[in-house]
Scaffold this motif. Structure first.
Motif, short mmCIF file in Angstrom:
data_model
loop_
_atom_site.label_atom_id
_atom_site.label_comp_id
_atom_site.label_asym_id
_atom_site.label_seq_id
_atom_site.Cartn_x
_atom_site.Cartn_y
_atom_site.Cartn_z
N SER A 43 -63.43 15.93 -3.97
CA SER A 43 -63.22 15.01 -2.86
C SER A 43 -61.79 14.49 -2.93
CB SER A 43 -64.25 13.87 -2.89
OG SER A 43 -64.23 13.19 -4.13
N TRP A 80 -65.01 16.35 -12.75
CA TRP A 80 -64.15 15.48 -13.56
C TRP A 80 -63.48 16.29 -14.67
CZ3 TRP A 80 -63.84 10.86 -11.28
CH2 TRP A 80 -64.91 10.45 -10.47
N ARG A 82 -71.62 15.44 -8.42
CA ARG A 82 -70.51 15.74 -7.52
C ARG A 82 -70.24 14.52 -6.66
NH1 ARG A 82 -72.66 21.02 -4.94
NH2 ARG A 82 -73.61 21.25 -6.97
N THR A 83 -69.08 14.49 -6.04
CA THR A 83 -68.73 13.35 -5.21
C THR A 83 -68.67 13.69 -3.74
OG1 THR A 83 -66.34 13.70 -5.42
CG2 THR A 83 -67.40 12.36 -7.11
N SER A 84 -68.96 14.94 -3.40
CA SER A 84 -69.02 15.36 -2.00
C SER A 84 -70.39 15.95 -1.73
CB SER A 84 -67.93 16.38 -1.68
OG SER A 84 -68.08 17.53 -2.49
N LEU A 113 -76.64 14.61 -2.23
CA LEU A 113 -75.96 14.90 -3.48
C LEU A 113 -76.91 15.50 -4.51
CD1 LEU A 113 -73.73 11.71 -3.98
CD2 LEU A 113 -73.05 13.91 -3.02
N ASP A 129 -72.35 8.01 -13.94
CA ASP A 129 -72.44 9.39 -13.47
C ASP A 129 -71.84 10.35 -14.48
OD1 ASP A 129 -73.67 8.78 -11.02
OD2 ASP A 129 -71.74 8.36 -10.08
N GLN A 130 -70.64 10.02 -14.97
CA GLN A 130 -69.97 10.90 -15.92
C GLN A 130 -70.71 10.95 -17.26
OE1 GLN A 130 -65.66 9.96 -15.89
NE2 GLN A 130 -66.02 9.16 -13.82
N PRO A 132 -61.78 12.99 -8.90
CA PRO A 132 -62.66 14.16 -8.82
C PRO A 132 -62.03 15.25 -7.97
CG PRO A 132 -63.42 12.48 -7.31
CD PRO A 132 -62.26 11.87 -8.05
N ASP A 151 -68.74 5.35 -17.40
CA ASP A 151 -69.15 5.58 -16.02
C ASP A 151 -70.54 6.23 -16.05
OD1 ASP A 151 -68.02 6.18 -12.98
OD2 ASP A 151 -69.41 7.71 -13.68
#
Length: 508
Positions: free
Chosen positions: A348, A292, A112-114, A49, A301-302, A345, A299
């Motif tokens: 993903s 997002w 990112r989440t992927s 990531l 990450d955000q 998100p 959160d």
């Protein structure tokens, strides 16, 4: 953070900036209270990531954090030391948690989440390409002094841009950078005004200035070329005209080259810093930062994404760059107590969540100092798709509306502009409204070259025409259902902010 409202009236700009800064915990000169923890190297057995690690701007702290990044299984892609943002790749599934315990790290998180692949715009609906036969038909209706396709450009006449061009088409000393999916600078309407020296490809977070790197990878990446033409298509007897046909335009590519065309945070950070360091006066941001739709500060990450992008755009402001951004096409009230986000998100598996837009931000749209733009149609009414919000929208501009039909040769309520490979087409969205504002801002900067970003924003608001809230219930698509409620008065309201921009007034 209770009821933070980014981009209120300019008189509130300083408190808003300080409130957001304090909430994110990166006020300059404040020592971190986080204890020093030496991350233990972890087996890289997770997805690879991308992360942003936000720290202070002193060299010693950055050097120390870089060592901690390596120890936690991360590799530095680039460090923007001037704003304290480090872009990192890591396959350590615990990297984010580990690096947030390091002294000097203010926030850190995945962008990112992927997983990373080998190396979201705000237009509404598919592009409608103008065929050669249709273009020839439109060209027959052009009046003397008009560009061949200008008869279909109701948007120029709506804000007086056609008349403004005769007074002041804009200065070659002013550049608008289109932060987008790429710009086809070979298009004959764009080539005369294109600035290659202020263009780059920022995908992945590190600028590539190889000649042509800013161009779209294929014709499906048309969004940035359309935006660039709206701003600065030359009055050269070819095709269409831009709002500011005498200024320069550059392209900074931030969208992934695949079909997703996602705009990840590290790429946008790179774009703001690059634009600022290369003397760009105005940036056009017709997108929201993926993955997002709204980034919530609770959160980690955000929060790190908001922190990193805000540092970059504020750096650009300090260097003299005005940032203009689209409000979005969800018909969301950005001043409401709660919104439904069912698209995040978007890289993903999306889940439906309820967010408070005073605590969860559409970025860069809701960041302090950014000019937030809503969209209107040919009748001057809010476009059916345009998001809005009292105290959030700064100004409005034509972005098209398929339900508001103009008396033009093509009778198309969308916005006509340039597309890759020397073609033209119609699009609608707050993506199309934003370049109209960026173009008017460029005319203002041409007229008042001494104006700072804050002063340009004041001038934009001062010359705008506000139609006020509609007297009848707002039904944008005509289905008999009230679609939105306008709050505010004649001078400032949630649909139009301070009003619809006026290019002619800007040059006078």
């Amino acid at each position: 953070m209770a009821h933070l409202r980014p981009r209120h009236r300019l008189a509130l700009a300083v408190p808003v900036v300080l409130s957001l800064t304090a909430s994110l915990g990166f006020l300059p000169g404040v020592a971190s209270a986080t204890p020093l923890t030496a991350p233990v190297a972890t087996t890289a057995d997770g997805p690879n990531l991308s992360y942003v690690v936000n720290t202070t701007t002193d060299h010693r702290t950055i050097a120390s954090v870089k060592k901690a990044i390596a120890a936690a299984g991360g590799s530095v892609v680039i460090a923007y030391e001037q704003i304290g943002v480090i872009v990192v790749h890591s396959a350590n599934p615990d990297f984010g948690r580990q690096i947030r315990t390091v002294r000097g790290v203010r926030s850190a998180g995945a962008t990112r989440t992927s997983p990373l692949k080998p190396a979201g715009t705000t237009d509404e609906g598919a592009v409608q390409v103008l065929s050669a036969a249709e273009a020839a038909k439109v060209a027959k209706t052009a009046d003397a002094g008009q560009e061949p396709l200008e008869a279909d450009q109701w948007d120029l006449r709506a804000i007086g841009a056609d008349k403004a061009a005769a007074v002041n088409p804009g200065s070659k000393k002013v550049t608008v950078a289109v932060i987008d999916v790429g710009v086809d600078d070979t298009h004959p309407d764009i080539a005369p005004n294109f600035s290659a020296s202020q263009s780059a490809n920022c995908v992945g977070g590190k600028p590539d200035t190889t000649y042509g790197s800013w161009r779209p990878v294929d014709a499906d990446h048309y969004h940035g070329t359309h935006v660039a033409g709206e701003i600065a298509a030359a009055r050269n007897g070819v095709g269409v005209a831009g709002v500011a046909p005498g200024v320069k335009v550059s392209g900074i590519t931030v969208a992934e080259p695949d079909s997703t065309q996602l705009f990840y945070p590290e790429s946008v950070v790179c774009a703001f810093v690059f634009a600022a360091d290369h003397g760009v006066e105005i940036t056009n941001n017709s997108y929201y930062v993926d993955p997002w739709l709204y980034n919530c500060l609770d959160d980690p990450d955000q929060k790190a994404i908001v922190d990193a992008v805000d540092r970059a755009q504020r750096y650009a402001q300090r260097k003299g760059t005005l940032n203009v951004a689209a409000a979005g096409n969800s018909n969301d009230d950005l001043d409401s107590d709660a919104l439904t986000d069912a698209s995040s998100p978007d890289d993903s598996t999306a889940t439906t969540r309820t967010v408070d837009p005073h605590k969860c931000f559409d970025i860069p749209t809701q960041l302090p100092g950014v000019v937030t733009v809503s969209s209107t149609g040919v009748k001057g009414a809010k476009s059916y798709f345009s998001s809005y919000g009292d105290g959030v929208i700064d100004v409005a501009a034509p972005g098209g509306d398929r339900y508001q039909i103009p008396d033009t040769p093509s009778a198309n309520g969308r916005i006509l502009s340039t597309l890759p490979n020397n073609t033209y087409g119609f699009l609608q969205g707050t993506s199309m409204a934003t370049p109209h504002v960026a173009g008017v801002a460029a005319l203002l900067k041409s007229t008042y070259p001494w104006a700072s970003p804050a002063q340009l924003q004041l001038l934009l608001k001062a010359q705008a025409d506000n139609p006020g809230c509609p007297t009848a219930p707002y039904d944008g698509n005509g289905d008999g259902v009230v679609d939105a409620t306008c709050a505010g008065g004649k001078r400032v309201n949630g649909f139009y902010g301070f009003g619809i921009v006026n290019a002619l007034r800007a040059v006078k």
